[in-house]
Write an enzyme that holds these catalytic residues in place. Structure first.
Site, short mmCIF file in Angstrom:
data_model
loop_
_atom_site.label_atom_id
_atom_site.label_comp_id
_atom_site.label_asym_id
_atom_site.label_seq_id
_atom_site.Cartn_x
_atom_site.Cartn_y
_atom_site.Cartn_z
CG HIS A 304 -2.07 0.93 1.08
ND1 HIS A 304 -2.00 2.26 1.39
CD2 HIS A 304 -3.31 0.71 0.60
CE1 HIS A 304 -3.16 2.82 1.10
NE2 HIS A 304 -3.97 1.91 0.62
CG ASP A 361 -8.60 -4.73 -2.52
OD1 ASP A 361 -9.81 -4.65 -2.26
OD2 ASP A 361 -7.94 -3.80 -3.00
N1 CMC Z 1 3.96 -7.50 -5.04
C1 CMC Z 1 5.28 -7.44 -5.32
N2 CMC Z 1 6.04 -6.32 -5.18
C2 CMC Z 1 5.42 -5.24 -4.74
C3 CMC Z 1 4.05 -5.21 -4.43
C4 CMC Z 1 3.32 -6.41 -4.60
N3 CMC Z 1 2.00 -6.45 -4.33
N4 CMC Z 1 3.70 -3.97 -4.02
C5 CMC Z 1 4.81 -3.23 -4.07
N5 CMC Z 1 5.86 -3.99 -4.50
C6 CMC Z 1 7.25 -3.56 -4.64
C7 CMC Z 1 7.43 -2.74 -5.90
O1 CMC Z 1 7.81 -3.55 -7.00
C8 CMC Z 1 8.51 -1.78 -5.49
O2 CMC Z 1 9.74 -2.46 -5.59
P1 CMC Z 1 11.11 -1.63 -5.93
O3 CMC Z 1 11.35 -0.76 -4.74
O4 CMC Z 1 12.13 -2.71 -6.10
O5 CMC Z 1 10.83 -0.85 -7.18
C9 CMC Z 1 8.25 -1.52 -4.00
O6 CMC Z 1 7.53 -2.69 -3.56
C10 CMC Z 1 7.39 -0.30 -3.74
O7 CMC Z 1 6.21 -0.43 -4.51
P2 CMC Z 1 5.58 0.72 -5.37
O8 CMC Z 1 4.81 0.13 -6.49
O9 CMC Z 1 6.64 1.74 -5.71
O10 CMC Z 1 4.61 1.33 -4.28
P3 CMC Z 1 3.38 2.23 -4.56
O11 CMC Z 1 3.12 2.94 -3.31
O12 CMC Z 1 3.58 3.04 -5.80
O13 CMC Z 1 2.21 1.17 -4.90
C11 CMC Z 1 0.44 -0.38 -4.65
C12 CMC Z 1 1.25 0.76 -3.99
C13 CMC Z 1 -0.78 -0.68 -3.79
C14 CMC Z 1 -0.02 0.07 -6.04
C15 CMC Z 1 1.34 -1.62 -4.77
O14 CMC Z 1 1.74 -2.06 -3.48
C16 CMC Z 1 0.65 -2.76 -5.52
O15 CMC Z 1 0.70 -2.78 -6.74
N6 CMC Z 1 0.00 -3.72 -4.80
C17 CMC Z 1 -0.78 -4.76 -5.46
C18 CMC Z 1 -2.13 -4.21 -5.89
C19 CMC Z 1 -3.07 -4.04 -4.72
O16 CMC Z 1 -3.21 -4.92 -3.89
N7 CMC Z 1 -3.75 -2.89 -4.68
C20 CMC Z 1 -4.77 -2.60 -3.66
C21 CMC Z 1 -4.36 -1.49 -2.77
S1 CMC Z 1 -5.44 -1.35 -1.33
C22 CMC Z 1 -6.99 -0.94 -2.00
C23 CMC Z 1 -7.05 0.45 -2.45
O17 CMC Z 1 -7.16 1.34 -1.57
O18 CMC Z 1 -6.98 0.72 -3.65
#
Ligand code: CMC
Length: 428
Positions: A304, A361
């Site tokens: 998140h 989720d």
């Molecule tokens: N699986 C694998 N790696 C992950 C995941 C995941 N679910 N989430 C984050 N990472 C890694 C990502 O690859 C990155 O790695 P690096 O530092 O090597 O580049 C690091 O963790 C930070 O992630 P980010 O994508 O830069 O973080 P963000 O804050 O931009 O994204 C997120 C947040 C929710 C989009 C992401 O964690 C994600 O894609 N999660 C899976 C989708 C999900 O479950 N979404 C629902 C969120 S809760 C409901 C809502 O409120 O929408």
């Protein structure tokens, strides 16, 4: 003197005021930065950018705190109903008994759909995703209910009209997609009971409403009701800032929610679990794919932007899931996979180092499946829940004299100025 932040730029020292929120969070007010220096800030994804002051929802991602209007999500999930929580978000206070009764009367009055709106459904291809239909239907409400005013009482009715009708629209989309008769809303049923009845009642086997399922649905929607400046809420504020009508603004929020990184994650989690179950994918393989930078796969339901610990909603969702599964005496093979995935990820150094924990989720799909909601309706369920949040954020934005049309800047990285080349003189 109040706190300030100093910036040394091009040999010049500039001072910017520091704004402090009611929970002590701080922001540097850089509104005069470009005018004074010609510089802008660069923050893709707005991870460090505050776009508004808001008194609706408070989150502390490090401590796993979530509050609506000062009330903890745990207390609301335990004691409130979705309709009461919606009232709280939109008005700022819990309703009196009288206010709650009036709200329920309006929700009942507004629950049927305009007959002409029903024709919409018939013209969609049978496999159309219900999120696309819902977003179009809410946008269409502008044409069916064009009389929008600035009068508070009238706007309050408009909010309730959307909250009431979205539930009818969602259930109707489902029934029509099955080719089954439409079930109309009943004034004797509560908001959640009405929805379940419209989804599942049948002439052959009448649907028996169950208090535990109604409670579970209330909690599900309370947990989704607002989450401060997330992707869809930001879409609502950005679209609304152009003074678009509320129906089209909410429709934009629904579209923004659809994506698998946001509200669509609940559907993506179950698709992922089914793949593991049906294709014999192991938990280990799944984690390896999630950790592989060259693989677009993500462990849906984990991670998140704000929470760097357990999402408090996930903890509550897990409990509700247990209650519903045991009540229905249902064993879901996906639940066992979820538990193994959670344990493996929480003990994995990659997930630990990046503070990736289960989000709301991760368990919500299991709950919705147990309730009989089809997978392609999961994100619609999220949208119904998030509606009071979008409405309250839109309302706050419209009333905020500090707000302006959303119009970010960019760093241009394209070509320098060049001369146009007529087509007969162009070479490859
Ligand atoms: N699986 C694998 N790696 C992950 C995941 C995941 N679910 N989430 C984050 N990472 C890694 C990502 O690859 C990155 O790695 P690096 O530092 O090597 O580049 C690091 O963790 C930070 O992630 P980010 O994508 O830069 O973080 P963000 O804050 O931009 O994204 C997120 C947040 C929710 C989009 C992401 O964690 C994600 O894609 N999660 C899976 C989708 C999900 O479950 N979404 C629902 C969120 S809760 C409901 C809502 O409120 O929408």
């Amino acid at each position: 003197m109040s706190e300030v932040a100093k910036l040394l730029i091009d040999g010049k020292e500039l001072t910017f005021p520091v704004i402090e929120g009611s929970q002590g969070e701080k922001a540097i007010d850089i509104r005069s930065l470009r005018q004074e220096t010609g510089y802008i800030t660069f923050d893709p994804g707005f991870g460090n950018t505050g776009t508004c002051r808001s008194s609706i929802t408070y989150m502390d991602g490090e401590k796993g705190i979530l509050r609506y209007r000062g009330f903890s999500i745990e207390q609301l999930a335990e004691q409130s109903t979705f309709v009461e929580t919606a009232f709280l978000l939109i008005t700022g206070e819990l309703p009196t008994r009288e206010e709650l009764t009036r709200t329920s009367v309006y929700l009942n009055d507004f629950s049927p759909l305009h007959e002409s709106m029903k024709a919409f459904y018939q013209n969609y291809p049978p496999k159309a995703h219900p999120m696309g239909i819902l977003s179009a239907m809410v946008n269409a409400m502008r044409s069916f209910y064009p009389e929008l005013t600035d009068i508070e009482e009238e706007m309050n009715k408009t909010y309730l009209r959307i909250i009431s009708k979205i539930r009818t629209m969602a259930a109707m989309a489902y029934r029509i997609s099955l080719g089954e008769r439409v079930v109309y809303p009943r004034p004797d049923l509560c908001y959640c009971g009405n929805f379940l009845n419209m989804m599942f009642d049948s002439a052959v086997v009448p649907y028996r409403l169950d208090d535990d399922l109604i409670r579970a649905l209330n909690v599900f929607w309370i947990l989704h009701a607002d989450h401060e400046q997330n992707c869809s809420t930001t879409a609502v504020r950005v679209v609304g800032s152009g003074k678009v009508n509320i129906y089209s603004t909410i429709s934009a929020g629904i579209s923004a929610l659809w994506g698998p990184l946001h509200g669509g994650a609940n559907q993506a989690v179950v698709n992922m679990l089914e793949k593991i179950h049906n294709k014999g994918f192991t938990v280990k393989e799944c984690l390896a794919k999630a950790k592989d930078r060259n693989d677009p796969f993500r462990l849906y339901g984990f991670g998140h932007r704000v929470y760097k610990t357990f999402d408090p909603r996930a903890k509550i969702m897990k409990k509700v899931c247990d209650v519903v599964l045991s009540k229905l005496k249902r064993k879901d093979p996906l639940l066992e996979i979820v538990q193994r995935l959670e344990e493996a990820a929480l003990n994995d150094s990659y997930f630990k180092e990046k503070n990736l924990y289960p989000n709301v989720d991760f368990y919500s799909g299991i709950l919705l499946r147990a309730m009989g909601i089809p997978t392609n309706m999961f994100t619609v369920m999220f949208a119904i829940g998030r509606l009071p949040g979008w409405i309250s954020q839109w309302k706050e934005d419209v009333a905020d004299t500090e707000m302006k049309i959303s119009r970010p800047r960019q760093i241009y990285s394209g070509k320098q100025k060049r001369d146009y080349i007529p087509i007969n003189k162009r070479t490859l």
